[in-house]
Design a protein around this motif. Structure first.
Motif, PDB file in Angstrom:
ATOM      1  N   ARG A  12       0.827  -1.209   0.000  1.00 32.54           N
ATOM      2  CA  ARG A  12       0.000   0.000   0.000  1.00 32.54           C
ATOM      3  C   ARG A  12       0.856   1.251   0.000  1.00 32.54           C
ATOM      4  O   ARG A  12       0.551   2.233  -0.686  1.00 32.54           O
ATOM      5  CB  ARG A  12      -0.950  -0.020   1.202  1.00 32.54           C
ATOM      6  CG  ARG A  12      -2.101  -1.000   1.023  1.00 32.54           C
ATOM      7  CD  ARG A  12      -2.930  -1.172   2.277  1.00 32.54           C
ATOM      8  NE  ARG A  12      -3.551   0.067   2.744  1.00 32.54           N
ATOM      9  CZ  ARG A  12      -4.423   0.127   3.751  1.00 32.54           C
ATOM     10  NH1 ARG A  12      -4.767  -1.000   4.374  1.00 32.54           N
ATOM     11  NH2 ARG A  12      -4.955   1.261   4.117  1.00 32.54           N
ATOM     12  N   MET A  13       1.956   1.223   0.748  1.00 37.65           N
ATOM     13  CA  MET A  13       2.863   2.367   0.748  1.00 37.65           C
ATOM     14  C   MET A  13       3.511   2.567  -0.614  1.00 37.65           C
ATOM     15  O   MET A  13       3.558   3.683  -1.152  1.00 37.65           O
ATOM     16  CB  MET A  13       3.945   2.163   1.815  1.00 37.65           C
ATOM     17  CG  MET A  13       3.469   2.269   3.237  1.00 37.65           C
ATOM     18  SD  MET A  13       4.841   1.923   4.378  1.00 37.65           S
ATOM     19  CE  MET A  13       4.014   2.043   5.949  1.00 37.65           C
ATOM     20  N   LEU A  14       4.019   1.481  -1.188  1.00 36.98           N
ATOM     21  CA  LEU A  14       4.717   1.595  -2.475  1.00 36.98           C
ATOM     22  C   LEU A  14       3.771   2.045  -3.582  1.00 36.98           C
ATOM     23  O   LEU A  14       4.183   2.751  -4.514  1.00 36.98           O
ATOM     24  CB  LEU A  14       5.365   0.260  -2.838  1.00 36.98           C
ATOM     25  CG  LEU A  14       6.510  -0.204  -1.924  1.00 36.98           C
ATOM     26  CD1 LEU A  14       7.055  -1.546  -2.401  1.00 36.98           C
ATOM     27  CD2 LEU A  14       7.622   0.833  -1.860  1.00 36.98           C
ATOM     28  N   ALA A  15       2.516   1.660  -3.486  1.00 33.97           N
ATOM     29  CA  ALA A  15       1.532   2.092  -4.480  1.00 33.97           C
ATOM     30  C   ALA A  15       1.248   3.588  -4.359  1.00 33.97           C
ATOM     31  O   ALA A  15       0.710   4.198  -5.299  1.00 33.97           O
ATOM     32  CB  ALA A  15       0.240   1.297  -4.321  1.00 33.97           C
ATOM     33  N   ASP A  16       1.596   4.169  -3.234  1.00 33.28           N
ATOM     34  CA  ASP A  16       1.341   5.591  -2.975  1.00 33.28           C
ATOM     35  C   ASP A  16       2.536   6.471  -3.351  1.00 33.28           C
ATOM     36  O   ASP A  16       2.478   7.687  -3.215  1.00 33.28           O
ATOM     37  CB  ASP A  16       0.999   5.766  -1.489  1.00 33.28           C
ATOM     38  CG  ASP A  16       0.407   7.124  -1.163  1.00 33.28           C
ATOM     39  OD1 ASP A  16      -0.509   7.556  -1.895  1.00 33.28           O
ATOM     40  OD2 ASP A  16       0.864   7.768  -0.204  1.00 33.28           O
ATOM     41  N   VAL A  17       3.613   5.860  -3.817  1.00 35.78           N
ATOM     42  CA  VAL A  17       4.840   6.603  -4.107  1.00 35.78           C
ATOM     43  C   VAL A  17       4.665   7.514  -5.319  1.00 35.78           C
ATOM     44  O   VAL A  17       4.073   7.128  -6.331  1.00 35.78           O
ATOM     45  CB  VAL A  17       6.012   5.624  -4.348  1.00 35.78           C
ATOM     46  CG1 VAL A  17       7.193   6.337  -4.989  1.00 35.78           C
ATOM     47  CG2 VAL A  17       6.441   4.969  -3.049  1.00 35.78           C
ATOM     48  N   GLU A  18       5.206   8.713  -5.215  1.00 34.93           N
ATOM     49  CA  GLU A  18       5.298   9.646  -6.342  1.00 34.93           C
ATOM     50  C   GLU A  18       6.781   9.861  -6.644  1.00 34.93           C
ATOM     51  O   GLU A  18       7.499  10.459  -5.852  1.00 34.93           O
ATOM     52  CB  GLU A  18       4.619  10.970  -6.003  1.00 34.93           C
ATOM     53  CG  GLU A  18       3.125  10.834  -5.750  1.00 34.93           C
ATOM     54  CD  GLU A  18       2.470  12.132  -5.340  1.00 34.93           C
ATOM     55  OE1 GLU A  18       3.185  13.163  -5.304  1.00 34.93           O
ATOM     56  OE2 GLU A  18       1.264  12.126  -5.045  1.00 34.93           O
ATOM     57  N   PRO A  19       7.271   9.352  -7.785  1.00 37.06           N
ATOM     58  CA  PRO A  19       8.714   9.428  -8.075  1.00 37.06           C
ATOM     59  C   PRO A  19       9.189  10.869  -8.237  1.00 37.06           C
ATOM     60  O   PRO A  19       8.446  11.759  -8.664  1.00 37.06           O
ATOM     61  CB  PRO A  19       8.842   8.657  -9.394  1.00 37.06           C
ATOM     62  CG  PRO A  19       7.625   7.787  -9.453  1.00 37.06           C
ATOM     63  CD  PRO A  19       6.542   8.573  -8.785  1.00 37.06           C
ATOM     64  N   VAL A  20      10.462  11.079  -7.907  1.00 33.23           N
ATOM     65  CA  VAL A  20      11.071  12.397  -8.059  1.00 33.23           C
ATOM     66  C   VAL A  20      11.674  12.520  -9.452  1.00 33.23           C
ATOM     67  O   VAL A  20      11.788  11.553 -10.197  1.00 33.23           O
ATOM     68  CB  VAL A  20      12.149  12.631  -6.982  1.00 33.23           C
ATOM     69  CG1 VAL A  20      11.531  12.625  -5.603  1.00 33.23           C
ATOM     70  CG2 VAL A  20      13.265  11.587  -7.085  1.00 33.23           C
ATOM     71  N   SER A  21      12.083  13.722  -9.789  1.00 34.89           N
ATOM     72  CA  SER A  21      12.642  13.994 -11.110  1.00 34.89           C
ATOM     73  C   SER A  21      14.100  13.552 -11.187  1.00 34.89           C
ATOM     74  O   SER A  21      14.710  13.181 -10.187  1.00 34.89           O
ATOM     75  CB  SER A  21      12.538  15.487 -11.411  1.00 34.89           C
ATOM     76  OG  SER A  21      13.230  16.234 -10.416  1.00 34.89           O
ATOM     77  N   GLY A  22      14.648  13.623 -12.391  1.00 30.52           N
ATOM     78  CA  GLY A  22      16.040  13.245 -12.603  1.00 30.52           C
ATOM     79  C   GLY A  22      16.948  14.455 -12.730  1.00 30.52           C
ATOM     80  O   GLY A  22      16.493  15.605 -12.813  1.00 30.52           O
ATOM     81  N   GLU A  23      18.250  14.192 -12.751  1.00 27.91           N
ATOM     82  CA  GLU A  23      19.254  15.237 -12.911  1.00 27.91           C
ATOM     83  C   GLU A  23      20.519  14.601 -13.466  1.00 27.91           C
ATOM     84  O   GLU A  23      20.689  13.378 -13.434  1.00 27.91           O
ATOM     85  CB  GLU A  23      19.555  15.921 -11.577  1.00 27.91           C
ATOM     86  CG  GLU A  23      20.148  14.994 -10.520  1.00 27.91           C
ATOM     87  CD  GLU A  23      20.359  15.683  -9.183  1.00 27.91           C
ATOM     88  OE1 GLU A  23      19.864  16.820  -9.011  1.00 27.91           O
ATOM     89  OE2 GLU A  23      21.014  15.090  -8.306  1.00 27.91           O
ATOM     90  N   ALA A  24      21.393  15.428 -13.990  1.00 21.71           N
ATOM     91  CA  ALA A  24      22.684  14.941 -14.470  1.00 21.71           C
ATOM     92  C   ALA A  24      23.669  14.932 -13.319  1.00 21.71           C
ATOM     93  O   ALA A  24      23.705  15.843 -12.499  1.00 21.71           O
ATOM     94  CB  ALA A  24      23.194  15.833 -15.600  1.00 21.71           C
ATOM     95  N   SER A  29      30.773  11.029  -9.083  1.00 24.85           N
ATOM     96  CA  SER A  29      29.973  11.343  -7.887  1.00 24.85           C
ATOM     97  C   SER A  29      28.684  10.555  -7.804  1.00 24.85           C
ATOM     98  O   SER A  29      27.854  10.833  -6.934  1.00 24.85           O
ATOM     99  CB  SER A  29      29.643  12.850  -7.871  1.00 24.85           C
ATOM    100  OG  SER A  29      30.816  13.633  -7.902  1.00 24.85           O
ATOM    101  N   CYS A  30      28.480   9.578  -8.693  1.00 27.27           N
ATOM    102  CA  CYS A  30      27.151   8.961  -8.742  1.00 27.27           C
ATOM    103  C   CYS A  30      27.119   7.505  -8.277  1.00 27.27           C
ATOM    104  O   CYS A  30      26.162   6.795  -8.575  1.00 27.27           O
ATOM    105  CB  CYS A  30      26.544   9.102 -10.127  1.00 27.27           C
ATOM    106  SG  CYS A  30      27.444   8.321 -11.447  1.00 27.27           S
ATOM    107  N   ARG A  31      28.111   7.052  -7.528  1.00 31.48           N
ATOM    108  CA  ARG A  31      28.038   5.706  -6.964  1.00 31.48           C
ATOM    109  C   ARG A  31      26.836   5.601  -6.027  1.00 31.48           C
ATOM    110  O   ARG A  31      26.591   6.452  -5.180  1.00 31.48           O
ATOM    111  CB  ARG A  31      29.317   5.382  -6.189  1.00 31.48           C
ATOM    112  CG  ARG A  31      29.264   4.031  -5.499  1.00 31.48           C
ATOM    113  CD  ARG A  31      30.591   3.697  -4.828  1.00 31.48           C
ATOM    114  NE  ARG A  31      30.504   2.438  -4.113  1.00 31.48           N
ATOM    115  CZ  ARG A  31      30.271   2.323  -2.811  1.00 31.48           C
ATOM    116  NH1 ARG A  31      30.084   3.408  -2.080  1.00 31.48           N
ATOM    117  NH2 ARG A  31      30.215   1.146  -2.236  1.00 31.48           N
TER     118      ARG A  31
END
Length: 400
Positions: A12-24, A29-31
């Motif tokens: 129920r929690m995961l179904a309520d998730v609103e994903p965030v945006s992306g970035e470069a 620095s992205c590990r």
């Protein structure tokens, strides 16, 4: 209100998730960041045929009338070779580009250099010791999929393709607050009835290990006004708000009531042990988690419920750790009404993994969490007899 099963609550929690945006993000620095887009190879790897050995590049057909060939050029890794002159060999080193016209490489241990010539002591075959262009990766091939967390090996793979900036989900800013007049920070002097705040550094470390930015709201006093002010600050400044303590039903527990005033409560009281009093809801559009105050309960509920939620917010497709199985080296004879997460240690004995329990399974015994390397799972209504197999979550899967 009936207690909600852990799996049902999580879904129920995961179904309520609103994903965030992306970035470069810079490659270096992205590990650990979550990839926001599929990555296709902009070039082949290796880009040209190259030598897998130190030795000599030649044409197999040129050995038909003899095994000694003059050496016409020397090719080091990174050098651009000239076309191979017919009837000659090229001295070549590992990783160097195969010269046009050559169709094999003979390892140097199978050759003997004699002045400006080389004697070939073996019969090579066409293609021998040549790594073909695109042997590892073909141009245009999808190499990484959106939703995966980037490992050190993934970063090396991206670097091998010349990719310097990587599209990833942006970091989450998580507001963290601890409630309770009894709490003091480490380094302060305790008065009678006071305890040190262990949840704050523990939860902050878990969040930071997952790559999130922590907004520390500190210790919040046991008043409705202080609780409401902290919740409002978190709502206005963060992507997610997490509190520890204050979600029970005592007169000094204000979190649940203030959440219902400032937002909405969507889940409360789960069939999980340790950790029954857990609140989930929203402050406006901002997700809120009210974790129990007992430190083991706080650790378990964060690991089992909050961690997957935060990963899903970033679009991670592997948001829950893979459970493993081991043999119980203990008895758990009393069936419970809640799913239990026992602090255990997995040790290999006689060729199989065995689960040993920490002697103290209290929700306040944080030493059991520091000691264990696994959370053994006992489902609702189940008992465990020594020698039975049991599911467990490896601790290492929860700590990054």
């Amino acid at each position: 209100m009936a207690l909600l099963a852990v799996d049902d609550a999580l879904q129920r929690m995961l179904a309520d998730v609103e994903p965030v945006s992306g970035e470069a993000c810079s490659l270096m620095s992205c590990r650990g960041r979550v990839l926001a887009e599929n990555i296709a190879a902009p070039l082949s790897v290796p880009p040209e045929d190259n030598s897998a050995m130190d030795g000599y590049a030649l044409r197999v057909a040129d050995l038909a009338e003899g095994r000694a060939l003059p050496v016409s050029q020397r090719i080091a890794a990174g050098a651009a070779p000239a076309p191979l002159m017919p009837g000659t060999a090229a001295r070549i080193f590992t990783g160097a580009t195969i010269p046009p016209g050559a169709d094999c490489v003979v390892a140097q241990e199978d050759c003997e250099a004699t002045g400006e010539a080389v004697e070939i002591r073996t019969v090579p075959r066409v293609g021998q010791h040549i790594r073909r262009a695109g042997q590892d990766i073909q141009r245009g091939q999808q190499i990484l999929a959106a939703g995966q967390r980037l490992s050190p090996a993934d970063l090396g793979l991206l670097a091998s393709l010349g990719i310097a900036d990587v599209p990833v989900a942006r970091r989450l800013r998580v507001a963290l607050m601890s409630t309770g007049d009894e709490l003091r920070e480490p380094g302060e002097v305790l008065a009678l009835g006071q305890i040190y705040n262990s949840n704050r550094p523990m939860l902050a470390a878990l969040l930071e290990a997952q790559g999130h930015e922590v907004l520390d709201l500190g210790i919040v006093g046991d008043t409705a006004e202080a609780t409401a002010a902290a919740l409002a600050e978190g709502r206005d400044k963060a992507d997610v708000v997490i509190s520890s303590g204050g979600v029970s039903v005592g007169e000094e527990d204000h979190v649940k009531a203030q959440l219902e005033k400032l937002g909405r409560l969507q889940l409360w009281k789960l069939a999980i042990k340790p950790g029954k009093p857990l609140a989930y809801g929203r402050l406006g559009t901002v997700p809120f988690f009210g974790l129990p105050g007992n430190p083991v309960s706080s650790f378990v509920t964060y690991s089992v419920l909050v961690r997957p939620y935060l990963l899903r917010m970033q679009g991670c497709t592997e948001d829950q750790p893979v459970q493993q199985r081991a043999v119980a080296d203990f008895d758990w004879p009393r069936p419970g009404s809640r799913q239990e997460y026992l602090r255990a240690r997995v040790e290999w004995r006689q060729g199989r993994p065995m689960l040993t329990l920490h002697p103290q399974q209290s929700s306040g015994a944080l030493s059991s969490v520091a000691w264990c390397n696994a959370l053994a799972i006992v489902p609702i209504g189940a008992t465990v007899a020594r020698g039975e197999e049991l599911d467990y979550i490896p601790m290492e899967a929860l700590l990054h």
